[in-house]
Design an enzyme around this catalytic site. Structure first.
Site, PDB file in Angstrom:
ATOM      1  N   ARG A 161      45.859 -15.905  -1.552  1.00  0.00           N
ATOM      2  CA  ARG A 161      44.440 -15.924  -1.971  1.00  0.00           C
ATOM      3  C   ARG A 161      44.308 -16.024  -3.490  1.00  0.00           C
ATOM      4  NH1 ARG A 161      44.959 -16.619   2.150  1.00  0.00           N
ATOM      5  NH2 ARG A 161      44.154 -15.642   4.021  1.00  0.00           N
ATOM      6  N   SER A 206      36.344 -11.490   4.671  1.00  0.00           N
ATOM      7  CA  SER A 206      37.090 -10.298   4.231  1.00  0.00           C
ATOM      8  C   SER A 206      36.635  -9.891   2.834  1.00  0.00           C
ATOM      9  CB  SER A 206      38.589 -10.588   4.197  1.00  0.00           C
ATOM     10  OG  SER A 206      39.034 -10.896   5.485  1.00  0.00           O
ATOM     11  N   GLU A 254      38.087  -9.434  -2.563  1.00  0.00           N
ATOM     12  CA  GLU A 254      38.413 -10.864  -2.476  1.00  0.00           C
ATOM     13  C   GLU A 254      37.331 -11.745  -3.090  1.00  0.00           C
ATOM     14  OE1 GLU A 254      39.975 -12.530   1.314  1.00  0.00           O
ATOM     15  OE2 GLU A 254      38.542 -14.133   0.965  1.00  0.00           O
TER      16      GLU A 254
HETATM   17  C1  LIG Z   1      32.528 -15.460   7.865  1.00  0.00           C
HETATM   18  C2  LIG Z   1      33.508 -15.797   6.764  1.00  0.00           C
HETATM   19  C3  LIG Z   1      34.846 -16.000   7.069  1.00  0.00           C
HETATM   20  C4  LIG Z   1      35.762 -16.336   6.055  1.00  0.00           C
HETATM   21  N1  LIG Z   1      37.063 -16.527   6.401  1.00  0.00           N
HETATM   22  C5  LIG Z   1      37.966 -16.868   5.445  1.00  0.00           C
HETATM   23  C6  LIG Z   1      39.324 -17.103   5.784  1.00  0.00           C
HETATM   24  O1  LIG Z   1      39.729 -17.015   6.949  1.00  0.00           O
HETATM   25  N2  LIG Z   1      40.187 -17.420   4.791  1.00  0.00           N
HETATM   26  C7  LIG Z   1      39.777 -17.554   3.497  1.00  0.00           C
HETATM   27  O2  LIG Z   1      40.626 -17.874   2.648  1.00  0.00           O
HETATM   28  N3  LIG Z   1      38.493 -17.360   3.147  1.00  0.00           N
HETATM   29  C8  LIG Z   1      37.582 -17.024   4.085  1.00  0.00           C
HETATM   30  N4  LIG Z   1      36.277 -16.792   3.746  1.00  0.00           N
HETATM   31  C9  LIG Z   1      35.864 -16.890   2.336  1.00  0.00           C
HETATM   32  C10 LIG Z   1      35.265 -18.264   1.942  1.00  0.00           C
HETATM   33  O3  LIG Z   1      34.754 -18.926   3.047  1.00  0.00           O
HETATM   34  C11 LIG Z   1      36.291 -19.159   1.263  1.00  0.00           C
HETATM   35  O4  LIG Z   1      36.817 -18.513   0.127  1.00  0.00           O
HETATM   36  C12 LIG Z   1      35.685 -20.503   0.848  1.00  0.00           C
HETATM   37  O5  LIG Z   1      36.695 -21.350   0.363  1.00  0.00           O
HETATM   38  C13 LIG Z   1      34.597 -20.367  -0.221  1.00  0.00           C
HETATM   39  O6  LIG Z   1      33.981 -21.632  -0.352  1.00  0.00           O
HETATM   40  P1  LIG Z   1      32.539 -21.800  -0.953  1.00  0.00           P
HETATM   41  O7  LIG Z   1      32.308 -23.262  -1.112  1.00  0.00           O
HETATM   42  O8  LIG Z   1      31.558 -21.057  -0.152  1.00  0.00           O
HETATM   43  O9  LIG Z   1      32.736 -21.135  -2.393  1.00  0.00           O
HETATM   44  P2  LIG Z   1      31.683 -20.257  -3.215  1.00  0.00           P
HETATM   45  O10 LIG Z   1      31.503 -18.947  -2.538  1.00  0.00           O
HETATM   46  O11 LIG Z   1      30.475 -21.046  -3.519  1.00  0.00           O
HETATM   47  O12 LIG Z   1      32.503 -20.025  -4.559  1.00  0.00           O
HETATM   48  C14 LIG Z   1      33.654 -19.195  -4.573  1.00  0.00           C
HETATM   49  C15 LIG Z   1      34.356 -19.343  -5.931  1.00  0.00           C
HETATM   50  O13 LIG Z   1      34.871 -20.665  -6.048  1.00  0.00           O
HETATM   51  C16 LIG Z   1      34.296 -21.310  -7.172  1.00  0.00           C
HETATM   52  N5  LIG Z   1      34.062 -22.703  -6.810  1.00  0.00           N
HETATM   53  C17 LIG Z   1      33.402 -23.175  -5.718  1.00  0.00           C
HETATM   54  N6  LIG Z   1      33.413 -24.521  -5.729  1.00  0.00           N
HETATM   55  C18 LIG Z   1      34.068 -24.897  -6.845  1.00  0.00           C
HETATM   56  C19 LIG Z   1      34.389 -26.157  -7.438  1.00  0.00           C
HETATM   57  N7  LIG Z   1      34.050 -27.313  -6.861  1.00  0.00           N
HETATM   58  N8  LIG Z   1      35.057 -26.160  -8.621  1.00  0.00           N
HETATM   59  C20 LIG Z   1      35.430 -25.003  -9.222  1.00  0.00           C
HETATM   60  N9  LIG Z   1      35.143 -23.800  -8.718  1.00  0.00           N
HETATM   61  C21 LIG Z   1      34.479 -23.740  -7.533  1.00  0.00           C
HETATM   62  C22 LIG Z   1      33.007 -20.573  -7.474  1.00  0.00           C
HETATM   63  O14 LIG Z   1      32.626 -20.722  -8.828  1.00  0.00           O
HETATM   64  C23 LIG Z   1      33.406 -19.162  -7.124  1.00  0.00           C
HETATM   65  O15 LIG Z   1      34.159 -18.617  -8.191  1.00  0.00           O
HETATM   66  C24 LIG Z   1      35.328 -16.460   4.732  1.00  0.00           C
HETATM   67  C25 LIG Z   1      33.968 -16.251   4.418  1.00  0.00           C
HETATM   68  C26 LIG Z   1      33.071 -15.939   5.424  1.00  0.00           C
HETATM   69  C27 LIG Z   1      31.616 -15.740   5.091  1.00  0.00           C
END
Ligand SMILES: Cc1cc2nc3c(=O)[nH]c(=O)nc-3n(C[C@H](O)[C@H](O)[C@H](O)COP(=O)(O)OP(=O)(O)OC[C@H]3O[C@@H](n4cnc5c(N)ncnc54)[C@H](O)[C@@H]3O)c2cc1C
Length: 346
Positions: free
Chosen positions: A164, A240, A339
């Site tokens: 992670r 998480s 996380e």
């Molecule tokens: C129900 C649920 C289940 C999940 N299960 C998992 C899992 O199994 N495994 C796991 O690893 N994660 C999991 N996650 C966490 C999450 O889904 C992941 O971390 C996902 O990759 C976040 O993507 P996002 O586009 O929503 O990012 P955001 O929440 O919008 O951003 C997260 C971070 O990434 C940065 N970011 C986003 N896009 C960019 C970009 N294009 N360039 C630079 N920085 C960027 C943001 O600035 C921020 O710092 C889960 C979340 C939920 C709600």
């Protein structure tokens, strides 16, 4: 470029709490991302990148920054050295990419089914689940270096991927805006079946990629770890909330001794350290699934997920998270690390 003011961020995050972005813009192409960077630089305003908001906790007071919502779309692929290289724009919804790869018979992402969010965030925390991490397949990341204004093509090997974690998150947070990611997949390859829950669900079969994806989705829904269950009481979370702690071997011994349970889950790491189960520690520190403190609490189906209910505020989420951290630390001497990413939180 149209920059909006005071845009509520809660509806743009899966936790659904927190205040507004002082400035907000949606970027549908690379030129718009560049323009947003220039706008922020000229006004000496901080810049934040928003994907699907599924790993994000925004302070109740909002964030004093230009928030750029990434909306770049498109997928291309080419065959190279017997594999498929799939290049995906940062604004593509991640699970759609997994579904496409599975439909086309390209192995490598099937266990990452059902994870919310957009492609651009996948290298940031090296998204992983059920025996796969994107570090297994990322060939390169195309990013805008906000320090130089140049486009950089960063090889997967240089992303510093760990559990992670990545160099983007650890060493240069906020410096690179991910524009696209290229994944190397195995055409006609077999699914990855290394994770216990997945092996059990598919026992006695030689499953296809599609069957593996379906099994992972079923497991995830059982834990409220997908967003396609609209009536679910556990719907509003970041997944998480805590990382599994990775500690020195001696510390793992002391935690085991304090737990009084020689069967405590622990996974030795290649570097000699030991990964512990945050969920197990939280439960043994006295928390139960579904436990609530006002409008927040633990998921009824997943100990690691902190859930927001009607009326919750970010302050409530943070107070609850701190209570979990404090109680685990008092009981076991290990402080859990969150996380998600926090915006505007002191
Ligand atoms: C129900 C649920 C289940 C999940 N299960 C998992 C899992 O199994 N495994 C796991 O690893 N994660 C999991 N996650 C966490 C999450 O889904 C992941 O971390 C996902 O990759 C976040 O993507 P996002 O586009 O929503 O990012 P955001 O929440 O919008 O951003 C997260 C971070 O990434 C940065 N970011 C986003 N896009 C960019 C970009 N294009 N360039 C630079 N920085 C960027 C943001 O600035 C921020 O710092 C889960 C979340 C939920 C709600």
């Amino acid at each position: 470029m149209t920059v909006a003011e005071r845009v509520a961020l809660a509806p743009l995050t899966t936790l659904g709490v927190g205040g507004a972005a002082r400035w907000f813009v949606e970027a549908g192409d690379e030129a718009a991302v560049r323009a947003a960077c220039a706008w922020a630089r000229e006004r000496r305003v901080a810049l934040r990148v928003l994907g699907g908001g599924s790993n994000l906790v925004v302070a109740d007071g909002g964030v004093d920054a230009l928030v750029v919502r990434i909306a770049l779309r498109g997928l291309t692929h080419r065959e190279r050295g017997g594999a498929v290289e799939l290049t995906v724009a940062a604004g593509e919804p991640w699970d759609g990419v997994v579904a496409t790869s599975v439909e086309r018979g390209w192995a490598g992402l099937e266990c990452l089914s059902g994870i919310p969010g957009l492609v651009g965030a996948t290298p940031i925390q090296n998204v992983g689940a059920y025996g796969q991490e994107v570090s297994d397949t990322v060939v390169s990341v195309r990013g805008l270096d906000t320090a130089t204004g140049e486009i950089a093509e960063i090889a997967g090997a240089d992303c510093g991927f760990a559990y992670r974690d990545s160099t983007f998150k650890r060493e240069t947070p906020g410096r690179f805006i991910v524009l696209a990611v290229t994944y190397r997949l195995r055409a006609g390859g077999a699914p990855t079946l290394t994770y216990g829950d997945v092996q059990r669900a598919l026992a006695g079969r030689a499953p296809t990629l599609a069957e593996t994806r379906a099994a992972v989705l079923t497991i995830r829904r059982g834990k409220s770890m997908t967003l396609d269950q609209p009536d679910d009481v556990n719907r509003r979370s970041c997944g998480s909330f805590f990382l599994n702690p990775i500690v020195e071997a001696a510390r793992a011994e002391s935690v085991t001794a304090r737990s009084g349970d020689p069967a405590m889950p622990r996974w030795p790491q290649p570097d000699g350290r030991v990964k512990l189960s945050a969920a197990w520690l939280i439960e043994r520190a006295g928390f139960t699934r579904g436990e609530r403190a006002g409008a927040v609490g633990l998921s009824t189906r997943h100990t690691l997920a902190i859930v927001a209910h009607d009326g919750a505020r970010t302050a409530d989420v943070l107070a609850f998270a701190r209570r979990v951290q404090d109680q685990v630390e008092q009981r076991f001497g290990v402080r859990l690390s969150p996380e998600p990413v926090f915006w505007g939180v002191a």
